[in-house]
Design a protein around this motif. Structure first.
Motif, short mmCIF file in Angstrom:
data_model
loop_
_atom_site.label_atom_id
_atom_site.label_comp_id
_atom_site.label_asym_id
_atom_site.label_seq_id
_atom_site.Cartn_x
_atom_site.Cartn_y
_atom_site.Cartn_z
N ASP A 1 10.67 1.97 0.35
CA ASP A 1 9.30 1.74 -0.20
C ASP A 1 9.40 1.05 -1.50
O ASP A 1 10.50 1.41 -2.24
CB ASP A 1 8.67 3.08 -0.46
CG ASP A 1 7.15 3.14 -1.09
OD1 ASP A 1 6.69 2.13 -0.94
OD2 ASP A 1 6.49 4.10 -1.24
N TRP B 1 6.94 -0.64 -4.95
CA TRP B 1 5.53 -0.81 -5.50
C TRP B 1 5.37 -2.05 -6.37
O TRP B 1 6.17 -2.01 -7.27
CB TRP B 1 5.33 0.56 -6.21
CG TRP B 1 4.08 0.36 -7.13
CD1 TRP B 1 2.84 0.18 -6.77
CD2 TRP B 1 4.02 0.72 -8.54
NE1 TRP B 1 1.97 0.34 -7.70
CE2 TRP B 1 2.68 0.59 -8.88
CE3 TRP B 1 4.88 1.10 -9.52
CZ2 TRP B 1 2.25 0.62 -10.20
CZ3 TRP B 1 4.36 1.26 -10.76
CH2 TRP B 1 3.16 1.07 -11.19
N GLU C 1 0.97 -1.06 -0.05
CA GLU C 1 -0.02 -0.08 -0.07
C GLU C 1 0.80 1.31 -0.09
O GLU C 1 2.13 0.98 0.32
CB GLU C 1 -0.80 0.07 1.23
CG GLU C 1 0.00 -0.02 2.42
CD GLU C 1 -0.67 0.06 3.60
OE1 GLU C 1 -1.63 0.85 3.88
OE2 GLU C 1 -0.45 -0.76 4.69
P1 AMP Z 1 -1.47 -6.67 -4.35
O1 AMP Z 1 -1.83 -7.33 -5.72
O2 AMP Z 1 -2.13 -7.57 -3.35
O3 AMP Z 1 0.08 -6.68 -4.17
O4 AMP Z 1 -1.87 -5.31 -4.31
C1 AMP Z 1 -1.38 -4.30 -5.21
C2 AMP Z 1 -1.76 -3.19 -5.15
O5 AMP Z 1 -1.56 -2.39 -3.84
C3 AMP Z 1 -1.33 -1.95 -6.01
O6 AMP Z 1 -1.68 -1.97 -7.45
C4 AMP Z 1 -1.29 -0.70 -5.29
O7 AMP Z 1 -2.61 0.01 -5.36
C5 AMP Z 1 -0.97 -1.12 -3.76
N1 AMP Z 1 0.56 -1.04 -3.60
C6 AMP Z 1 1.21 -2.12 -3.24
N2 AMP Z 1 2.57 -1.32 -3.22
C7 AMP Z 1 2.35 -0.08 -3.06
C8 AMP Z 1 3.26 1.05 -2.82
N3 AMP Z 1 4.72 0.71 -2.59
N4 AMP Z 1 2.94 2.27 -2.83
C9 AMP Z 1 1.83 2.58 -3.34
N5 AMP Z 1 0.58 1.48 -3.62
C10 AMP Z 1 0.92 0.30 -3.26
#
Ligand code: AMP
Ligand code: COA
Length: 643
Positions: A397, A399, A377
């Motif tokens: 962080d 993503w 997140e």
């Molecule tokens: P998941 O597939 O459960 O890993 O969730 C993915 C989603 O989590 C992404 O599309 C983002 O919306 C959010 N997400 C994951 N890592 C980050 C991050 N470092 N910064 C902002 N959003 C994130």
């Protein structure tokens, strides 16, 4: 910005990323040397079938061999591979590479004897126990495709996954242990199988001493089938690089989960590469990732990446707080000599809330720790600052998504230093193979600093999803059809003038509750199943601890006119329905009964507008709104926290 590493190191990394995009053949071809192949791939990228890309065509390997056998052969037999640290049961167990290999080879033999062959699916519905890892690797060993379902999901969610994956065998446990209660898994599994049109041939059940499950006709006891006299170990089965290693279901906007397919060769190469090049972890070092094997972070960084690297991985059956306190993560780091840890911002917020001055962190020596990585997140700057101030190591962080399997953007860590300056709120720069572009509605690239849809130019790097399970069309419709030549991430944000990516949140209706990805559709389906509900909408609203929590707005059927006590009961019933249909992790607490929902003229519910109002942001009201008075009437409810 915090300290910078040397310009040379930065330039080298930038050059490597540039080469990965300009010449993927040579870049990923070299990275492929990190993996032991049975047959080396003919080349890195096969784009003959674009937009369906295949990595390392012609390559043959076994991922379990790479995660276990090769380390045993090359001198790591007695090194600890896995530590199960379980404050909820008061136990800690360690497994050397040789011991883990023995268990995995035996369980692979069990699956083989149950008729599981290459390509068959095995659903794994387990808490954070070593047997979950054993089952995953055993599938990889015989070329079966595992599909792990998060233990916090209720029977309906499990049933949807069983129905889609059609497993021959399900592996589960008698119970999971949450701080507040023992969660009986077996009745949930039985109910899921009852609901599913597909029935597995067998279920292998791990009996835990906290709660014994009653076994039925198709059930087998893990301990009995694993008796060395009862089973012969299975050898590794060679699989194609493009053969699926697993299917992991994730939430989209509808109630039907998407089966993300992970290939074998591309994933193994990308993860092994990422572990050292991005997370800075070397073979022999100890790493802790505080996720769950039911999520992608758990698949990649509790199980596959550390084991492919020959590192030691910690499997933690506990919470960041309450098992027993907010010092749990610091204890893990100290006791096991963890060099790098990985968690979610929510976990840090929970720790900060309970121990704002980080007194428990100062209790002992954390000098082994070189970095803390956070993902799942948005990492808000306050949380980043708190962790940075108290830990004194880079807080990084990163993503990514279930779909990509490993980070899209990250600040690589080398010997305890972040390679680039950290800008709080940004996961820094796109990494190898990811060509990140921010597009407007017409598909035009927006200028630096302008928000838009974050997209990835195709092809994406190895390890990312090649398609959805048995549904190429849905893959194209969900991800590739919005902008020609791009993968639509579903996240909105911007890239600044130094190339730093800022991910601000989902542009669709996917919820992110405590780092858990949930679909509005699933929650809405659960609510709509109540006989009093005419229609409903779920929105994800800001929450200090969990990032987001769901909030439900419900319109009752005509003629349903409960008094205050009746309304109270109805709200409780709706909360209970979401808990029993989706799972406790959905954490729905707030249900508002309203007269009508705001919609566009074509009938689309304006969830985003409602979310913006609830979060106190400036709301974008589309010109296509059907009746603006509905939104006006709802605004005080949304703003006031409702009730
Ligand atoms: P998941 O597939 O459960 O890993 O969730 C993915 C989603 O989590 C992404 O599309 C983002 O919306 C959010 N997400 C994951 N890592 C980050 C991050 N470092 N910064 C902002 N959003 C994130
Ligand atoms: N099996 C069964 N139930 C589960 C479960 C599991 N694996 N995981 C969570 N639940 C239940 C919990 O028991 C809780 O039930 P309750 O309502 O009866 O108390 C509910 O789901 C919500 O749990 P959780 O999301 O853990 O919230 P919490 O308020 O108990 O704890 C945090 C808050 C922040 C400590 C917790 O959310 C957390 O550890 N977050 C980090 C998440 C994470 O690492 N995500 C991985 C992303 S990379």
């Amino acid at each position: 910005m915090t300290d910078l590493m040397s310009n040379d190191a930065q330039q080298q990394y930038r050059d490597a990323v540039a080469r990965s995009l300009e010449d993927p053949e040579s870049f990923w071809g070299e990275a492929a040397d990190l993996i032991t192949w049975i047959t080396r791939p003919e080349r890195a990228l096969d784009d003959a079938d674009a937009p369906f890309y295949r990595w390392f065509p012609g390559g043959r390997l076994n991922v379990c061999f790479n995660a276990l056998d090769r380390h045993v052969v090359h001198g790591r037999a007695d090194q600890t591979a896995l530590v199960h640290d379980s404050p909820v049961t008061g136990t800690t167990r360690s497994f050397t590479y040789a011991e883990l290999l023995d268990l995995v080879a035996r369980f692979a033999g069990v699956l083989r004897d149950l008729g599981v062959v290459k390509g068959d699916r095995v659903v794994i519905y387990m808490p954070m126990v070593p047997e979950a890892v054993v089952a995953m690797l055993a599938c990889a060993r015989i070329g079966a495709v595992h599909s792990v379902v998060f233990g916090g999901f209720a029977p309906a969610e499990l049933a949807a996954r069983i129905e889609d994956a059609e497993p021959k065998v399900v592996v589960s446990a008698s119970c999971g242990i949450e701080p507040s209660r023992v969660v009986a898994y077996k009745p949930m599994l039985d109910e899921a199988i009852e609901r599913s049109a597909h029935k597995p041939d067998h279920c292998v059940i791990l009996q835990r001493e906290q709660l014994h499950a009653e076994l039925g006709e198709r059930d087998l006891d893990w301990k009995q089938v694993m008796n060395p006299d009862a089973v012969a170990p299975a050898a590794c089965v060679p699989v194609g690089s493009t053969d699926p290693l697993y299917v992991l279901y994730t939430s989209g906007t509808t109630g039907r989960p998407k089966g993300i397919v992970r290939d074998s060769g591309g994933y193994a190469v990308a993860l092994r590469w990422s572990m050292t090049e991005l997370y800075g972890v070397q073979p022999g070092e100890t790493w802790f990732c505080g996720s769950d094997v039911g999520w992608v972070v758990g698949h990649s960084y509790i199980v596959y990446a550390p084991l492919l690297t020959g590192a030691t991985t910690i499997l933690y059956e506990g919470k960041p707080v309450g098992t027993p306190d907010a010092g749990a993560y610091w204890r893990l780091i100290r006791e096991h000599g963890v060099v790098s840890a990985f968690s979610a911002p929510t976990a840090v917020r929970a720790i900060k809330k309970q121990d704002p001055d980080a007194t428990l962190l100062k209790d002992g020596d954390l000098s082994s720790l070189r970095a803390l990585f956070l993902a799942g997140e948005r990492l808000d700057p306050d949380t980043w600052q708190w962790a940075t101030d108290h830990l004194g190591v880079p807080v990084v962080d990163n993503w990514w998504q279930t779909e990509t399997g490993w980070p899209i953007a990250i600040n690589p860590v080398r010997e305890g230093e972040a390679l680039f300056g950290i800008k709080p709120g940004s996961p820094t720069l796109p990494t190898a193979g990811y060509d990140v572009r921010v597009l407007d509605e017409r598909g035009e690239q927006v200028p630096a600093g302008t928000e838009g849809a974050i997209c990835l130019r195709l092809p994406m790097p190895p390890g990312t999803l090649p398609t959805l399970w048995r549904d190429d069309q849905r893959y194209v419709d969900s991800y590739l059809s919005a902008f020609d030549g791009y993968y639509l991430s579903g996240d909105g944000g911007y890239v600044d003038d130094e190339g730093y990516v800022f991910v601000m949140g989902r542009t669709d209706d996917v919820l992110n509750v405590a780092g858990h990805r949930l679909s509005t559709g699933s929650l809405e389906e659960a609510l709509a199943g109540h006989p009093a509900v005419a229609e409903c909408a779920v929105i994800g609203v800001h929450d200090e601890l969990k990032g987001q929590v769901p909030r439900a707005l419900v319109v009752l059927k005509a003629g349903t006119d409960p008094d205050e006590a009746g309304l109270q009961t109805l709200r409780q019933e709706l909360v209970a329905r979401v808990r029993s249909e989706v799972g406790a992790v959905a954490a729905l607490r707030q249900v508002d009964v309203v007269d009508a929902l705001p919609k566009t003229r074509s009938g689309k519910i304006l969830r985003k507008t409602m979310r913006q109002i609830a979060d106190g942001q400036e709301a974008a009201v589309p010109s296509t709104i059907e009746d603006v008075s509905v939104l006006d009437a709802l605004t005080p409810v949304l703003r006031g926290g409702g009730g």
